[in-house]
Design an enzyme around this catalytic site. Structure first.
Site, PDB file in Angstrom:
ATOM      1  N   TRP A 128      -6.142 -14.149   6.043  1.00 35.76           N
ATOM      2  CA  TRP A 128      -6.988 -14.790   7.052  1.00 35.76           C
ATOM      3  C   TRP A 128      -6.498 -16.232   7.172  1.00 35.76           C
ATOM      4  CZ3 TRP A 128     -12.096 -17.506   5.896  1.00 35.76           C
ATOM      5  CH2 TRP A 128     -12.779 -17.809   7.084  1.00 35.76           C
ATOM      6  N   ASP A 208     -12.774 -12.425  -2.225  1.00 34.61           N
ATOM      7  CA  ASP A 208     -13.457 -12.660  -0.961  1.00 34.61           C
ATOM      8  C   ASP A 208     -13.872 -11.321  -0.363  1.00 34.61           C
ATOM      9  OD1 ASP A 208     -14.377 -13.571   1.459  1.00 34.61           O
ATOM     10  OD2 ASP A 208     -12.434 -14.297   2.190  1.00 34.61           O
ATOM     11  N   LYS A 243     -20.581  -9.800   8.960  1.00 37.41           N
ATOM     12  CA  LYS A 243     -20.175  -8.558   9.619  1.00 37.41           C
ATOM     13  C   LYS A 243     -21.090  -7.401   9.251  1.00 37.41           C
ATOM     14  CE  LYS A 243     -16.242 -10.888  10.390  1.00 37.41           C
ATOM     15  NZ  LYS A 243     -15.942 -12.239   9.881  1.00 37.41           N
TER      16      LYS A 243
HETATM   17  C1  LMR Z   1     -11.626 -13.104  12.056  1.00 39.20           C
HETATM   18  O1  LMR Z   1     -10.696 -13.156  11.237  1.00 39.20           O
HETATM   19  O2  LMR Z   1     -11.448 -12.784  13.225  1.00 39.20           O
HETATM   20  C2  LMR Z   1     -13.011 -13.421  11.613  1.00 39.20           C
HETATM   21  O3  LMR Z   1     -13.065 -13.583  10.231  1.00 39.20           O
HETATM   22  C3  LMR Z   1     -13.595 -14.554  12.357  1.00 39.20           C
HETATM   23  C4  LMR Z   1     -13.085 -15.874  11.914  1.00 39.20           C
HETATM   24  O4  LMR Z   1     -13.919 -16.714  11.575  1.00 39.20           O
HETATM   25  O5  LMR Z   1     -11.879 -16.092  11.917  1.00 39.20           O
END
Ligand code: LMR
Length: 393
Positions: A128, A208, A243
């Site tokens: 992420w 996480d 989520k």
């Molecule tokens: C995503 O990766 O799309 C979600 O976790 C939203 C975000 O905050 O990035």
């Protein structure tokens, strides 16, 4: 003084929301930011949350401050779902507090590790994008290893090598399930290997969990956390309800620490409280209170679990439909998507192909090639596969 500031480009993922909104084509497809959608393309408020919010409005008689730890009943009601029931051994060694979303929990975990002396955090790449951003902002060095293999399986050897090569005081950041952005999770055997390596080398894990219940199942999605916590002396867990309760903008999360022994918890949590106070003072209450009301009511829990099961089944169906299209989309390898988990998958498209998906086919996906599987519906999946075939075929 402020004229010294150079303009920053907007967060690429969040920028997609606006780009998509301003596209007037009626058959546009949003596979950008990670939000669940129904087969009708909606992201409704959970019915269990609606009922809990109704009750909250009727019963809440004050909005006075609660403190940096937030709603402690919310924090403890979640624990059996994450850590299991009847686990007395670690029960007395876990402390927690409410945070603004999973992001707040990740930030708190990283800041606490830094306060305890950590300088480097190892994490699989890709991850992420906000993970690295948060770590750097806190002043931690992000050390990357490859998360996935070419064939769509997890590169556990790279993770184990990172753990074995880590210096004392290093931290490893892991995704509990539904890996963002690849969807590539560890198997039970792989988690056992990871747990053993972490324990042997004395490396602190931050795990996480942002998509609990949306992968293989409520128990399966936290099995990795439980395996690691059973093996290591101490661990940090960041948990998001954004989520799996559909609370996105209400920012509902929790941070947990497992200490070496229960006697250390007060000191550790006093540091976490001080960091929270300096960062956001106190978490927003509304969403956490609604989740707490659900968790304290068996009928609402049953509704909530049904809603998650519906989401999980729909994601699985879309994954299988994509995997079945393998062979129709040139060299793109879609078959592994059926065995991967959660909202996301990475498609091996280059920048030009991703741009063409948007300009020619009105398909919006992240610049990394990540798609949000939940943006696909029985009504648009054929158009999406045709667009892929056109661009990558
Ligand atoms: C995503 O990766 O799309 C979600 O976790 C939203 C975000 O905050 O990035």
């Amino acid at each position: 003084m402020l004229d010294r500031l150079e303009a920053q480009s907007p967060d690429a993922l969040l920028a997609l929301i606006k780009l998509y909104a301003s596209d007037e084509r009626v058959d546009k497809i949003d596979l950008g930011v990670g939000v669940y959608r129904t087969d009708e393309g909606a992201t409704p408020v959970f019915t269990s949350i609606k009922q809990a919010e109704q009750r909250l409005i009727e019963e809440q008689n004050s909005k006075s401050y609660l403190g940096p730890e937030g709603d402690t009943a919310f924090v403890s009601e979640l624990m059996p779902y994450i850590f299991g029931t009847g686990n007395d051994d670690i029960g007395g060694r876990i402390g927690g507090m409410q945070t603004p979303g999973g992001t707040g929990a990740v930030r708190l975990a990283a800041a606490l590790a830094k306060q305890a002396g950590a300088a480097r955090v190892h994490l699989g790449s890709p991850s992420w994008p906000n993970h690295v951003q948060i770590l750097r902002d806190i002043g931690l060095e992000a050390v990357l290893f490859d998360h996935a293999n070419e064939d769509g399986s997890a590169n556990v050897d790279a993770l184990i090598a990172a753990i074995e090569g880590a210096s004392e005081g290093d931290v490893v950041l892991l995704h509990a399930c539904c890996h963002n952005p690849t969807g590539v999770d560890y198997s039970a055997d792989e988690w056992a290997r990871i747990a053993e390596a972490l324990a042997t080398h004395g490396i602190l894990p931050i795990i996480d969990s942002a998509y609990h219940g949306l992968g293989a199942g409520m128990e399966e999605d936290v099995a990795g956390i439980r395996t690691v916590l059973a093996a290591v002396p101490e661990a940090l867990v960041a948990y998001s309800c954004d989520k799996n309760f559909g609370m996105y903008r209400d920012r509902v999360g929790a941070f947990y620490v497992m200490a070496r022994d229960g006697g250390q918890l007060d000191a550790i949590m006093s540091n976490a409280n001080a960091l929270a106070r300096a960062n956001w003072s106190m978490p927003p209450d509304h969403g956490g209170a609604a989740v707490r009301i659900i968790l304290q009511d068996d009928a609402l829990v049953a509704d909530w679990q049904n809603e998650i099961e519906t989401m999980r089944a729909r994601l699985r169906k879309m994954r299988e439909a994509l995997a079945d299209a393998d062979g129709r989309v040139g060299g793109l390898n879609l078959a592994p998507l059926a065995d991967q988990n959660g909202l996301f998958a990475i498609l091996k498209l280059d920048k030009d192909q991703i741009a063409l998906m948007r300009s020619k086919h009105a398909v919006y996906m992240a610049g990394s090639g990540r798609i949000n599987i939940a943006g696909l519906t029985s009504g648009n999946i054929e158009k999406f596969i045709d667009a892929l075939a056109d661009v990558a075929g």
